[in-house]
Design a protein around this motif. Sequence first.
Motif, PDB file in Angstrom:
ATOM      1  N   PHE A 129       0.852  -1.199   0.000  1.00 44.66           N
ATOM      2  CA  PHE A 129       0.000   0.000   0.000  1.00 44.66           C
ATOM      3  C   PHE A 129       0.868   1.221   0.000  1.00 44.66           C
ATOM      4  N   THR A 130       1.298   1.780  -0.582  1.00 43.02           N
ATOM      5  CA  THR A 130       2.150   2.986  -0.576  1.00 43.02           C
ATOM      6  C   THR A 130       1.202   4.182  -0.760  1.00 43.02           C
ATOM      7  N   LEU A 159      -2.044   1.639  -9.058  1.00 39.00           N
ATOM      8  CA  LEU A 159      -3.229   2.497  -9.174  1.00 39.00           C
ATOM      9  C   LEU A 159      -3.017   3.765  -8.367  1.00 39.00           C
ATOM     10  N   TRP A 160      -3.258   4.912  -8.990  1.00 41.70           N
ATOM     11  CA  TRP A 160      -3.258   6.178  -8.265  1.00 41.70           C
ATOM     12  C   TRP A 160      -4.683   6.522  -7.890  1.00 41.70           C
ATOM     13  N   THR A 181      -0.773  -2.372  -6.204  1.00 45.95           N
ATOM     14  CA  THR A 181      -0.283  -1.296  -5.339  1.00 45.95           C
ATOM     15  C   THR A 181      -1.190  -0.081  -5.526  1.00 45.95           C
ATOM     16  N   ILE A 182      -1.887   0.319  -4.464  1.00 43.45           N
ATOM     17  CA  ILE A 182      -2.746   1.504  -4.497  1.00 43.45           C
ATOM     18  C   ILE A 182      -2.016   2.641  -3.813  1.00 43.45           C
ATOM     19  N   GLU A 183      -1.670   3.654  -4.564  1.00 41.98           N
ATOM     20  CA  GLU A 183      -0.947   4.802  -4.029  1.00 41.98           C
ATOM     21  C   GLU A 183      -1.907   5.977  -3.878  1.00 41.98           C
ATOM     22  N   LEU A 184      -2.035   6.471  -2.659  1.00 43.66           N
ATOM     23  CA  LEU A 184      -2.934   7.596  -2.400  1.00 43.66           C
ATOM     24  C   LEU A 184      -2.248   8.906  -2.736  1.00 43.66           C
ATOM     25  N   GLN A 185      -2.908   9.709  -3.569  1.00 40.99           N
ATOM     26  CA  GLN A 185      -2.389  10.995  -3.992  1.00 40.99           C
ATOM     27  C   GLN A 185      -3.277  12.110  -3.440  1.00 40.99           C
ATOM     28  N   THR A 186      -2.901  13.354  -3.699  1.00 38.81           N
ATOM     29  CA  THR A 186      -3.725  14.493  -3.316  1.00 38.81           C
ATOM     30  C   THR A 186      -4.234  15.189  -4.572  1.00 38.81           C
ATOM     31  N   PHE A 187      -5.304  15.960  -4.417  1.00 41.22           N
ATOM     32  CA  PHE A 187      -5.855  16.677  -5.560  1.00 41.22           C
ATOM     33  C   PHE A 187      -4.972  17.843  -5.992  1.00 41.22           C
ATOM     34  N   ASP A 188      -4.135  18.312  -5.091  1.00 44.25           N
ATOM     35  CA  ASP A 188      -3.276  19.441  -5.401  1.00 44.25           C
ATOM     36  C   ASP A 188      -2.372  19.119  -6.593  1.00 44.25           C
TER      37      ASP A 188
END
Length: 429
Positions: free
Chosen positions: A2-3, A46-47, A79-86
């Motif tokens: 999970f990154t 996946l982002w 691998t699901i990588e959590l990003q930000t909307f910024d």
Amino acid sequence: MFTRKLHRPAALAAAVVTATALALTACGGPSSSSSDAGPANGKVTLWMYPVIKDETASKKFWQDTEAAFEKANPGIDLTIELQTFDKRDAQISAALAAGSGPDVVLITPDQAATYRNVRGLLPVDDAVSKDKNSFYPNTLDAAAFDEQLFGVPLFQNINTTAYNTKIFKDAGLELPKTWDDLRAAAPVLAKQGVAVMDYAGSPEQTLNLSFYPLLWQAGGKVFSDDAKDIAFDSAEGESALQLLVDLKKAGGLPIDAATDGPKVEGAPIATGKAAMRATTSLPELKQMRAALGAENVALGEPLTGKDQATYGNPGLLALTSINKKENRQAAYTVMDYLSSAASQKALNAAAGNLPTREDAAVLGDDADSKAMAAALKAANPGESSPVARQVMGALAPNIQAALRGDLTPKEALAKAATEARGILQRAAR
């Protein structure tokens, strides 16, 4: 590790889901893809973006989802990588240019148009071939270009009006439902130091959730029907911007409306300094009720000018050009699994969104569900032009200038249209 306007409003009305309608369940889905190629193997990145607003809850949900998927599909390392909307657009564009990034990414329909136009996306028809008839047609239409699908609809975002009912009750006013109602209520509430409507004019707020709904309510459009010209510099566009300017002059918008951001926390709507917000999602509604008291907040239908309209569109799982042919089947399996009915029910319960599939729908009889059902009928998915975001960038600062009083609405729209037409011309070369 999970990154476009909705095609089946009666059916969609039955799809309303609130955050409390479902208990969070373990994600489920098919263990193989929708094609007949057999079990898939490989690594898929996946982002994912903040669909679930609570950061802790979001992290746990996607950790659990990743683990459940890999258990059901032991040949695939997800691998699901959590990003930000910024700076999301810049981040995705840079990844596509570098050829190093996600196989699958969560995007909007206008982003799908943009990235497809530069050959950054691959078609995903095979990922939904088995279950295609289960999806609401409008959600597929939003991701379709030249008869190919460039995104698997994961959820729907629908926004509508939310009111601080105590403010209106104390002032002896009915809840505004039309532009005329807004204009009438503005000076009454202004005498009490309250703006009738919250408005986020900062460029960090997409115009889909600020100016565009007003433009659509005025009967206007952003682009011409053939998408080859700008259409917001029209009498309808001027009417929409004039409404904002008139409300601002009457004390009907917060003093910092031109620069306020989209967050609910700390915003005028959450501190009792504004009486309503015209584009509100279910997660934002929950935040308003936490700040103001559940008994003081009600959800209503979208506002009506000449027309009734609001913004609502699907979040899409897109397959990027980074994905390799030998890994294609694994990526299809990920998209198939995450967009399944069971997975959508779990995600909608956690995020407060709406489903994109009929078999993931839950009919609600509560007031919030009925309001969202009405909003579904009036929802516009926004512009799927490859330059939609660039046009927003040209328009947003000119709307700010009009709200500050630096330009008249007509001048602001004309200036923005000149810049936007230049964008269209450069894109056509």
